[in-house]
Motif scaffolding. Structure first.
Motif, PDB file in Angstrom:
ATOM      1  N   ALA C 261     113.512  12.643  -7.455  1.00 32.97           N
ATOM      2  CA  ALA C 261     113.322  11.364  -8.148  1.00 32.97           C
ATOM      3  C   ALA C 261     113.210  11.599  -9.653  1.00 32.97           C
ATOM      4  CB  ALA C 261     112.075  10.671  -7.605  1.00 32.97           C
ATOM      5  N   THR C 262     112.446  12.606 -10.013  1.00 32.89           N
ATOM      6  CA  THR C 262     112.255  12.921 -11.424  1.00 32.89           C
ATOM      7  C   THR C 262     113.555  13.311 -12.098  1.00 32.89           C
ATOM      8  OG1 THR C 262     110.054  13.706 -10.866  1.00 32.89           O
ATOM      9  CG2 THR C 262     110.934  14.396 -12.977  1.00 32.89           C
ATOM     10  N   ALA C 263     114.303  14.141 -11.414  1.00 32.31           N
ATOM     11  CA  ALA C 263     115.558  14.629 -11.996  1.00 32.31           C
ATOM     12  C   ALA C 263     116.553  13.488 -12.180  1.00 32.31           C
ATOM     13  CB  ALA C 263     116.152  15.719 -11.104  1.00 32.31           C
ATOM     14  N   MET C 264     116.552  12.539 -11.275  1.00 31.64           N
ATOM     15  CA  MET C 264     117.472  11.405 -11.398  1.00 31.64           C
ATOM     16  C   MET C 264     117.132  10.584 -12.648  1.00 31.64           C
ATOM     17  SD  MET C 264     117.691  10.352  -7.350  1.00 31.64           S
ATOM     18  CE  MET C 264     118.828   8.952  -7.489  1.00 31.64           C
ATOM     19  N   ILE C 265     115.840  10.341 -12.840  1.00 34.18           N
ATOM     20  CA  ILE C 265     115.406   9.589 -14.016  1.00 34.18           C
ATOM     21  C   ILE C 265     115.737  10.357 -15.292  1.00 34.18           C
ATOM     22  CG2 ILE C 265     113.364   8.734 -15.258  1.00 34.18           C
ATOM     23  CD1 ILE C 265     113.996   7.088 -12.770  1.00 34.18           C
ATOM     24  N   LYS C 266     115.461  11.640 -15.247  1.00 36.34           N
ATOM     25  CA  LYS C 266     115.645  12.462 -16.432  1.00 36.34           C
ATOM     26  C   LYS C 266     117.113  12.493 -16.843  1.00 36.34           C
ATOM     27  CE  LYS C 266     114.460  17.254 -17.180  1.00 36.34           C
ATOM     28  NZ  LYS C 266     113.533  18.287 -16.643  1.00 36.34           N
ATOM     29  N   LYS C 267     117.963  12.693 -15.853  1.00 37.97           N
ATOM     30  CA  LYS C 267     119.400  12.730 -16.157  1.00 37.97           C
ATOM     31  C   LYS C 267     119.852  11.395 -16.753  1.00 37.97           C
ATOM     32  CE  LYS C 267     123.995  13.740 -14.339  1.00 37.97           C
ATOM     33  NZ  LYS C 267     124.301  14.526 -15.544  1.00 37.97           N
ATOM     34  N   ALA C 268     119.405  10.316 -16.141  1.00 34.70           N
ATOM     35  CA  ALA C 268     119.829   8.991 -16.611  1.00 34.70           C
ATOM     36  C   ALA C 268     119.368   8.768 -18.048  1.00 34.70           C
ATOM     37  CB  ALA C 268     119.271   7.912 -15.694  1.00 34.70           C
ATOM     38  N   LEU C 269     118.119   9.038 -18.326  1.00 37.93           N
ATOM     39  CA  LEU C 269     117.607   8.774 -19.672  1.00 37.93           C
ATOM     40  C   LEU C 269     118.207   9.711 -20.697  1.00 37.93           C
ATOM     41  CD1 LEU C 269     113.853   7.899 -19.090  1.00 37.93           C
ATOM     42  CD2 LEU C 269     115.721   6.351 -19.717  1.00 37.93           C
ATOM     43  N   HIS C 270     118.388  10.958 -20.302  1.00 41.88           N
ATOM     44  CA  HIS C 270     119.010  11.900 -21.244  1.00 41.88           C
ATOM     45  C   HIS C 270     120.378  11.396 -21.654  1.00 41.88           C
ATOM     46  CE1 HIS C 270     121.360  15.637 -22.201  1.00 41.88           C
ATOM     47  NE2 HIS C 270     120.396  15.642 -23.106  1.00 41.88           N
ATOM     48  N   SER C 271     121.115  10.951 -20.667  1.00 39.54           N
ATOM     49  CA  SER C 271     122.458  10.478 -20.934  1.00 39.54           C
ATOM     50  C   SER C 271     122.431   9.224 -21.807  1.00 39.54           C
ATOM     51  CB  SER C 271     123.141  10.241 -19.585  1.00 39.54           C
ATOM     52  OG  SER C 271     124.153   9.285 -19.681  1.00 39.54           O
ATOM     53  N   GLU C 272     121.553   8.296 -21.514  1.00 39.40           N
ATOM     54  CA  GLU C 272     121.513   7.046 -22.284  1.00 39.40           C
ATOM     55  C   GLU C 272     120.994   7.264 -23.694  1.00 39.40           C
ATOM     56  OE1 GLU C 272     122.912   4.407 -21.201  1.00 39.40           O
ATOM     57  OE2 GLU C 272     123.245   5.141 -19.163  1.00 39.40           O
ATOM     58  N   ILE C 273     120.031   8.158 -23.813  1.00 40.69           N
ATOM     59  CA  ILE C 273     119.498   8.417 -25.151  1.00 40.69           C
ATOM     60  C   ILE C 273     120.515   9.193 -25.982  1.00 40.69           C
ATOM     61  CG2 ILE C 273     117.741   9.720 -26.428  1.00 40.69           C
ATOM     62  CD1 ILE C 273     115.726   8.881 -24.274  1.00 40.69           C
ATOM     63  N   ASP C 335     119.172  24.150 -21.643  1.00 40.10           N
ATOM     64  CA  ASP C 335     119.735  23.227 -22.637  1.00 40.10           C
ATOM     65  C   ASP C 335     120.327  22.034 -21.895  1.00 40.10           C
ATOM     66  OD1 ASP C 335     121.436  21.821 -24.266  1.00 40.10           O
ATOM     67  OD2 ASP C 335     122.297  23.598 -25.228  1.00 40.10           O
ATOM     68  N   LEU C 336     119.739  20.859 -22.102  1.00 40.95           N
ATOM     69  CA  LEU C 336     120.124  19.708 -21.285  1.00 40.95           C
ATOM     70  C   LEU C 336     121.571  19.272 -21.498  1.00 40.95           C
ATOM     71  CD1 LEU C 336     117.023  17.337 -21.160  1.00 40.95           C
ATOM     72  CD2 LEU C 336     117.691  19.155 -19.595  1.00 40.95           C
ATOM     73  N   LEU C 337     122.089  19.480 -22.698  1.00 36.57           N
ATOM     74  CA  LEU C 337     123.483  19.095 -22.936  1.00 36.57           C
ATOM     75  C   LEU C 337     124.415  20.008 -22.154  1.00 36.57           C
ATOM     76  CD1 LEU C 337     123.617  18.087 -26.691  1.00 36.57           C
ATOM     77  CD2 LEU C 337     124.164  16.679 -24.683  1.00 36.57           C
ATOM     78  N   TYR C 338     124.127  21.298 -22.233  1.00 36.25           N
ATOM     79  CA  TYR C 338     124.915  22.261 -21.465  1.00 36.25           C
ATOM     80  C   TYR C 338     124.798  21.962 -19.968  1.00 36.25           C
ATOM     81  CZ  TYR C 338     126.357  26.665 -19.367  1.00 36.25           C
ATOM     82  OH  TYR C 338     126.955  27.600 -18.588  1.00 36.25           O
ATOM     83  N   ARG C 339     123.578  21.660 -19.552  1.00 39.23           N
ATOM     84  CA  ARG C 339     123.373  21.379 -18.139  1.00 39.23           C
ATOM     85  C   ARG C 339     124.219  20.172 -17.686  1.00 39.23           C
ATOM     86  NH1 ARG C 339     117.367  20.092 -15.963  1.00 39.23           N
ATOM     87  NH2 ARG C 339     116.929  21.888 -17.290  1.00 39.23           N
ATOM     88  N   ALA C 340     124.294  19.178 -18.554  1.00 38.00           N
ATOM     89  CA  ALA C 340     125.073  17.987 -18.200  1.00 38.00           C
ATOM     90  C   ALA C 340     126.555  18.333 -18.039  1.00 38.00           C
ATOM     91  CB  ALA C 340     124.889  16.918 -19.270  1.00 38.00           C
ATOM     92  N   GLN C 341     127.007  19.258 -18.884  1.00 41.83           N
ATOM     93  CA  GLN C 341     128.403  19.685 -18.737  1.00 41.83           C
ATOM     94  C   GLN C 341     128.636  20.397 -17.416  1.00 41.83           C
ATOM     95  OE1 GLN C 341     129.204  22.113 -22.180  1.00 41.83           O
ATOM     96  NE2 GLN C 341     128.625  20.457 -23.569  1.00 41.83           N
ATOM     97  N   VAL C 342     127.721  21.271 -17.082  1.00 36.30           N
ATOM     98  CA  VAL C 342     127.856  21.993 -15.813  1.00 36.30           C
ATOM     99  C   VAL C 342     127.815  21.015 -14.655  1.00 36.30           C
ATOM    100  CG1 VAL C 342     126.809  23.712 -14.306  1.00 36.30           C
ATOM    101  CG2 VAL C 342     126.850  24.095 -16.774  1.00 36.30           C
ATOM    102  N   GLU C 343     126.893  20.070 -14.713  1.00 31.94           N
ATOM    103  CA  GLU C 343     126.823  19.061 -13.648  1.00 31.94           C
ATOM    104  C   GLU C 343     128.165  18.336 -13.510  1.00 31.94           C
ATOM    105  OE1 GLU C 343     122.058  17.775 -13.951  1.00 31.94           O
ATOM    106  OE2 GLU C 343     123.551  16.811 -15.231  1.00 31.94           O
ATOM    107  N   LYS C 344     128.705  17.951 -14.646  1.00 33.80           N
ATOM    108  CA  LYS C 344     129.960  17.217 -14.610  1.00 33.80           C
ATOM    109  C   LYS C 344     131.077  18.082 -14.015  1.00 33.80           C
ATOM    110  CE  LYS C 344     133.050  14.333 -17.273  1.00 33.80           C
ATOM    111  NZ  LYS C 344     134.199  14.935 -16.583  1.00 33.80           N
TER     112      LYS C 344
END
Lengths: 427, 427, 427, 427
Positions: C261-273, C335-344
């Motif tokens: 649940a936490t990770a879902m919120i975190k990903k969403a907010l990171h992306s929106e911010i 690094d959350l930006l890098y992590r988002a790339q890996v996720e994608k």
């Protein structure tokens, strides 16, 4: 210790300072977490007189039914002390407490700690026998043993004041301050009852006795003319104490099996004391194990009853019926000598031998409601303060608990002739 | 009782039926609420052999420090039975449990109830003396007293199987089924430990020992080849048991004052047994009060040590230092005869009289970690299954707890010469 | 109110008087029984700023796993205040406490009560995002809203001192007294941790977190040079806090489902911010229900992640492996930006759509051991004072808790291609 | 799964097997430890219809007085299910249970879990408004949403039977089996009451409500002709339930502040519904946060009352007097329209504006005593079975709790004219 002072301290200040700084010695208690003693009281606790309480189970033979009930009068005494200490802390914040002295408070705290010192096994159930009350024995121990000097020199209390607080039937003229402490130590919401209801519930494992202790303390008020009173917001907590007491008697204190064991001991001792084989003084000062050692001895005619209890070979229930005070056939049985004759007669008719039948009638108890409730600045007796428990309901509690029970070795298997005999005697 | 059946029941069905329908006799326990016995086990509980456990406090002299610790081996035995019963209920739902027999389960439940039957006061601390183990005494009581027949005829158990489950050092050839029960009754997560940690915490009033019992049961698995194992989701509950045990030893079981009382008894009995004044058999079968009656008697040279413990007049701590196994001066002290010589020498040098110095070294203990964790279908030893407690950490628990302590009547007030002597002997 | 006085009171006396007489307003708490506020603090509690805490669950989405976890930051804040008050009561009995002022103590008690005022939903898990810390937001609320004047006029505290005690990263020059309070409010044995471990355990229904609070307070010492230290007899209680914290993280705070649940919120907010769609300020001041209302709105690209959490339609676990700090492939993911790339990239390879893969790595935590133990008059660092927990063991606690987890809508059902991708990225 | 069987299972055997093997999914509950669901019920729990209960606090605005009262109808529903499950396990051991079917038991367990599904905020206090009962709304949700199919296909229950068990005022002809379940789910000792009394006490932190649940279950009997009855040994546990309910109403459910908040909401909704501004259907399906969002909106004339409650800006008590049913001036006030007129008139006389005065009279409650006690093989009504609570005493409980209270913004500060007005209307 903290900055010098020239002006003499008032009693209130001395009491406050005593309560704030001198209780440095913790003892762990499963009910009240840490109990803090002063170094002086710690020495009192270490005396053999106090330690003896660790050999007397608080609920006597109750552990035969509720095995957890192994706690002792020592545990309870520490608990009463701890609650008494909290009560004094509350009290001292009232102007009306100006009548209290430093020595008085110390004597009261000793009284709370030592109030059960004169207890011996089964003392509560032997009130109908010609024995000294445990309160008078407590006073004796406090005044006439080495304790007196320890109390005086180590705690700053006055042993005679301590004794007077506990033993109320003394002829001594007592001060108004002593009267105040007596009412605190023995009343509807006293630390004794608050501790034993909660503690007995904890060790037995039932929810019924648990009291809302912290809340009750917050609703206590101290009024010069009336002593301890309760704010009307605390009314329900008083109701809860009364009902809890009823439930605890019903499920624990007067559980059928507890009554059997108690009745066996009572019959044996009544018989031995009546015949002169046992003298009252022999009982005082015993603990659970010395009690069974001494009286389970075959030199006594009724020793078997006692040693059976020690070995948990209890009599069994043959009959049970409500005790009705208004029936002469019932009320006459309150006379133990008469009761012994009836028992003998029944045993004969039932073909059962010596001590073959025991009739048990629980001792009279009262549910005190003698408390003032403060409501809108007025003091009102509890039963008129909007409680759901009228005097009739409360006396119904006591009535519902008292039952005549007939016990024999075989219980209801012994019936036919015994049944006839019981019918005859109890109607 | 419920509809007739022609087909013979499988063992599993008989066990299930036994567990579902025969445990009808409730006993109230403050830890596990209601414990249900079968009528047969209720008769076992009523025997004098079992009732004797009600006279032995579970934690011996601990009540001197934690006054609530009045619970007895009887309370604990009922608790172990109750947890063992729940474990069997869990086990029986596994196919691997097909090796269990109806008689075996009944014998195991008896074993759980009776496992402490041979206990006598201070038994745990007297393991270094030439005494029979309490397990062997338990087996003897089960096989050689009237209990044997009660067990057999009232509970459907096999007394010799019950004895074998408890007494593992027997030469008897035992069945695979007995092995299974032994592992359940004595392991990392056994019902004994789960009960005593939680119960001792409850009665002492500390939070440290409380176990997550219900959760643990839900994570137990039974595998034919390995017996009881724990699902990896339950790993932390095992860690909690280990750490709780450490905390309970530190704060309660080996509290300084408990060690003093224990060391005094141990020294006295070692001396009396060595000299032939006391025979091992005299200890077996005693309870707390008969123990102090018998050995506090002045006919024994070391009686004073024992009667002092009975009266809570304990020696005091003079020195304390960590026990270091690798130091010869320390390890030699494990020999009680040698230790007695050192004590005597120190007493002489310190000008203290007979029995004037006592050296205490807590008995060796182990923190078992011998358990398999099931992770993704694999069985892995606990210490390799991702725990934060390596073998080193766990052995550190035991090490941190063992201290050499020197006790004398006066404690650290006795120091100057004694201090020199201690320096010499302990470095 | 009680007798007039001419001599000016010392600060110690004024503090003592304040603590003794001004806390007259009880609030019932299931953990600490009655909590007593002063009338001034009662008004602080009644402000909308404080009441807002009643809308933020202490453990966020944990109630999805442990349904009892419904307690709020308001409950916790009252608890921290109550423990802080007891700590001050202990402290004030030490001479070293002479540096404390009446206004300072009042400011500290406000700080304890208000320390979480700046919290917003999921704040603890969003520390890696470019957001103001909840401490700085707390300070802002205290200084810049109507609270400032209420604090000043109703409680006698100094709002700026209160803010400084809470917000330690300020550039303001602070007094030595502020430093003292900061160390009390945030340390190994701080009232925050003692409350949350015990409270979270109570509401979730697990035994792991319960602390021996009363005992700990009795072992706290206050030394001028060192502030709060712990007597060596309390060492094990510190060990218990550390181990409890580990167990609570393992079973509750970082329970797999809570992490999802936490990770879902975190990903969403990171992306929106990151995209500028959401501004940090929009988050501050929200409570649980306004959070989901606002961000579950379809105008946001990642709204679905958030509304799924609100509706408990969580992603599922696909893989899990220990986080190894020394592996570059792991550490880069911090690094959350890098992590988002890996996720994608993984989502693409796995054929899963937008936001189809979430990689979770729990935030770094520390188990502070920075505490002095007083032993024989010496102050020794905790890890050198005979504890069974060396620095290595304690850092093992943190290490054991951190796992990389990959979540997808379908969980491990989604595997084949995703599995390959994960292999590649995480080795 | 465990050996194949050819003979068809009886219903009793199928029920037993279901209870023994299918409840494999644990949920942690602070009251009842682990609650076990079947996989089917786990799916029911995951529906949005059930999860919505997690947004409705069990005790509504009570958390404003007892901050711990944050638990929700979801917590309570799981608890009721768990107790119902234990009751069925007890029942099934009676021959009389032969009338139960496997599908019936499954439907009953669903009913226990879902009985509060139709709840909306303040539903209990709005019974006097023209709203559908929460039972009928529950039935509607069960029958007319996606739940019906989930219940049917995942749990093996019959949705219409489940609905009938909960909603007793339906016109549907129901089976005898449904009647049995209705009596279990709603009676003197029902799982609903046993859960809420104990749970509310736990979360609020008071001792009053705790029930002896395990003991009660052991005293339940099932008789074909009479359904659930209680053995006379359990009589006192019934007394305890009654008295606990009284205490909980007195201290918690009808705490003055809870009544204020409730009365404000009730007045606002009564006014809006009467004027047609709000339609009943708008209320159903709301949770706490959507309730305040929707009705705190300025488009409603009484919105201020609602938003004040949301912000904890409550009216204050101006007067309080016992409600006396026999006084016409009191009984007429039960008519909400009449009451609104009186309020308006008082407000005018007191110079207070729109909605300036609120008169609160707690809703009528009953203390059911409609239970049979089994004594010596006879079934006797509870009130004739030797209880200390006669019908009069029990109706005194309800009477003592009902008070007329008048609330205004300023409370008793508003007095002079208002006082006159109140005198006139209430005598």
């Amino acid at each position: 210790m903290h900055q010098p002072r020239e002006v003499p301290l008032s009693d209130r200040e001395r009491i406050k300072r005593h309560l704030d700084y001198d209780f440095t010695e913790p003892i762990r208690d499963p009910l009240w977490s840490h109990i803090y003693l002063s170094p002086g009281l710690k020495r009192v606790v270490a005396t053999s007189q106090f330690q003896k309480l660790g050999g007397i189970r608080q609920l006597g033979p109750t552990y035969m039914v509720y095995p957890g009930a192994t706690h002792t009068r020592l545990n309870h005494s520490l608990g009463v002390f701890s609650l008494a200490q909290k009560m004094i802390q509350t009290l001292i914040s009232y102007d009306a407490a100006d009548d209290l002295t430093d020595c008085g408070v110390r004597s009261f705290l000793c009284a709370a700690l030592l109030h059960d010192l004169g207890h011996f096994p089964f003392a509560h159930s032997l009130k109908e026998l010609p024995l000294a009350s445990h309160e008078s024995l407590t006073a004796r121990t406090i005044l006439e043993t080495s304790l007196a000097s320890i109390i005086e020199h180590e705690t700053g209390a006055d042993p005679s004041m301590t004794a007077q607080i506990i033993y109320t039937e003394t002829d001594d003229v007592t001060s108004k301050e002593v009267e105040i402490y007596r009412k605190i130590l023995s009343g509807v919401l006293d630390p004794d009852k608050l501790d034993y209801l909660t503690r007995d519930a904890y060790f037995c494992g039932v929810p019924y006795g648990v009291q809302d202790v912290d809340f009750i303390f917050s609703k206590l008020r101290f009024r010069r003319e009336a002593g301890l009173v309760v704010d009307e917001q605390g009314l329900h907590a008083v109701e809860n104490v009364l009902f809890s007491k009823y439930l605890m008697y019903r499920t624990i204190y007067w559980h059928k099996t507890v009554r059997i064991a108690t009745a066996m001991i009572k019959k044996a001792l009544h018989s031995e004391i009546s015949s002169g084989a046992v003298h009252a003084e022999e009982l005082y000062g015993l603990d659970d194990s010395t009690f069974f050692c001494r009286f389970g001895h075959s030199r006594y005619r009724s020793a078997e009853l006692i040693s059976r209890v020690g070995a948990r070979k209890l009599y069994k229930l043959a009959f049970e019926l409500p005790f009705e005070e208004t029936l002469v056939s019932h009320s006459r049985l309150s006379d133990l000598l008469y009761r012994a004759q009836v028992e003998k007669s029944m045993a004969d008719q039932g073909g059962l031998g010596y001590n073959g039948v025991i009739i048990d009638i629980p001792e009279p108890i009262t549910f005190e409601v003698d408390l003032l409730i403060e409501s809108g600045g007025q003091l009102v007796p509890f039963v008129e303060a909007g409680t759901v428990f009228s005097k009739e309901v409360v006396s119904g509690f006591a009535r519902a608990l008292r039952k005549i029970r007939i016990f024999t070795v075989g219980g209801d298997a012994d019936t036919p002739e015994l049944s006839d005999a019981a019918e005859r005697w109890l109607n």
